[in-house]
Scaffold this active site. Structure first.
Site, PDB file in Angstrom:
ATOM      1  N   HIS A  48       0.849  -1.187   0.000  1.00 42.69           N
ATOM      2  CA  HIS A  48       0.000   0.000   0.000  1.00 42.69           C
ATOM      3  C   HIS A  48       0.890   1.243   0.000  1.00 42.69           C
ATOM      4  CE1 HIS A  48      -2.849  -3.083   1.221  1.00 42.69           C
ATOM      5  NE2 HIS A  48      -3.835  -2.241   1.069  1.00 42.69           N
TER       6      HIS A  48
ATOM      7  N   ASP B  13       9.912  -6.642   1.727  1.00 39.99           N
ATOM      8  CA  ASP B  13      10.035  -6.148   3.090  1.00 39.99           C
ATOM      9  C   ASP B  13      11.444  -5.611   3.208  1.00 39.99           C
ATOM     10  OD1 ASP B  13       8.424  -5.911   5.582  1.00 39.99           O
ATOM     11  OD2 ASP B  13      10.219  -6.817   6.438  1.00 39.99           O
TER      12      ASP B  13
ATOM     13  N   LYS C 179      18.796   5.430  -9.094  1.00 34.68           N
ATOM     14  CA  LYS C 179      18.722   4.664  -7.851  1.00 34.68           C
ATOM     15  C   LYS C 179      18.377   3.207  -8.108  1.00 34.68           C
ATOM     16  CE  LYS C 179      16.074   4.228  -3.582  1.00 34.68           C
ATOM     17  NZ  LYS C 179      14.826   4.621  -2.890  1.00 34.68           N
TER      18      LYS C 179
END
Length: 210
Positions: free
Chosen positions: A15, A75, A180
């Protein structure tokens, strides 16, 4: 080890708008269509793991089961050497419900000052998991090392403005998204932790069209 090849449509189990943008850009060269868990109104599972890889698997499996599609989950977090690896797994929680990363960066600086720490070494970790609705999972990890500095720049998100990767004078907050997490596919070189994890994922589970 044999890997399952990914194609078609996938769910990005996040999200977080910043992560979604990065993952869509990474997947684009492979012709994989990505929709987010937020766009599908999927619930966010409780992250009860003790490692980045465990939390990524929890999110990916929940999204795959709920959507019936393969699902990606990342994660990731910032690990500060002088803080014994904190905030680590709790990187997002340090920003609080309002996602105040300015406050989280100030907290890191305060904690370092309290300890009288002279080292500002830190690294970002990304664990990427792909899960299929049948429960099959694939795990890939990436890290990038650097130093913490006074926050600079408006690019990126999260702790990017205070992280200066090794070999650079600019922080992640001053480096464009293309630089990046762009990938040199001939050499396999990538800068960010998420892009480095994605390089290993792509070599195992993705095929470039044509």
């Amino acid at each position: 080890m044999s890997h399952r090849i990914l194609s078609g449509k996938v769910v990005i189990a996040t999200h977080n708008a910043g992560k979604l943008v990065e993952m869509r850009e990474l997947l684009a060269p492979f012709g994989v269509e990505a929709v987010s868990a937020g766009e599908l109104n999927l619930p966010e599972p409780e992250e009860t793991g003790t490692m980045f890889s465990e939390n990524a698997a929890i999110k990916a499996l929940a999204a795959a089961e709920a959507s019936g599609l393969p699902a990606f989950a990342d994660d990731s977090g910032l690990c500060v050497d002088a803080l014994d690896g904190a905030p680590g797994l709790f990187s997002a929680r340090w920003a609080g419900p309002s996602k105040d990363f300015s406050g989280a960066m100030a907290r890191i600086a305060s904690e370092l000052d309290k300890r009288g720490a002279t080292s500002r070494r830190a690294h970002f970790v990304s664990a990427l998991v792909i899960a299929w609705p049948d429960g099959h999972t694939e795990l890939f990890e990436g890290r990038v090392f650097g130093d913490l500095v006074e926050p600079r720049g408006q690019a990126g998100f999260g702790y990017d403005p205070m992280f200066r990767p090794d070999g650079f004078e600019r922080t992640f907050g001053e480096i464009s998204s293309e630089e990046k997490h762009g990938v040199d596919w001939q050499s396999g070189n990538a800068l960010s932790h998420r892009a480095r994890a994605f390089v290993t994922l792509a070599s195992a589970c993705l095929r470039r069209p044509g």
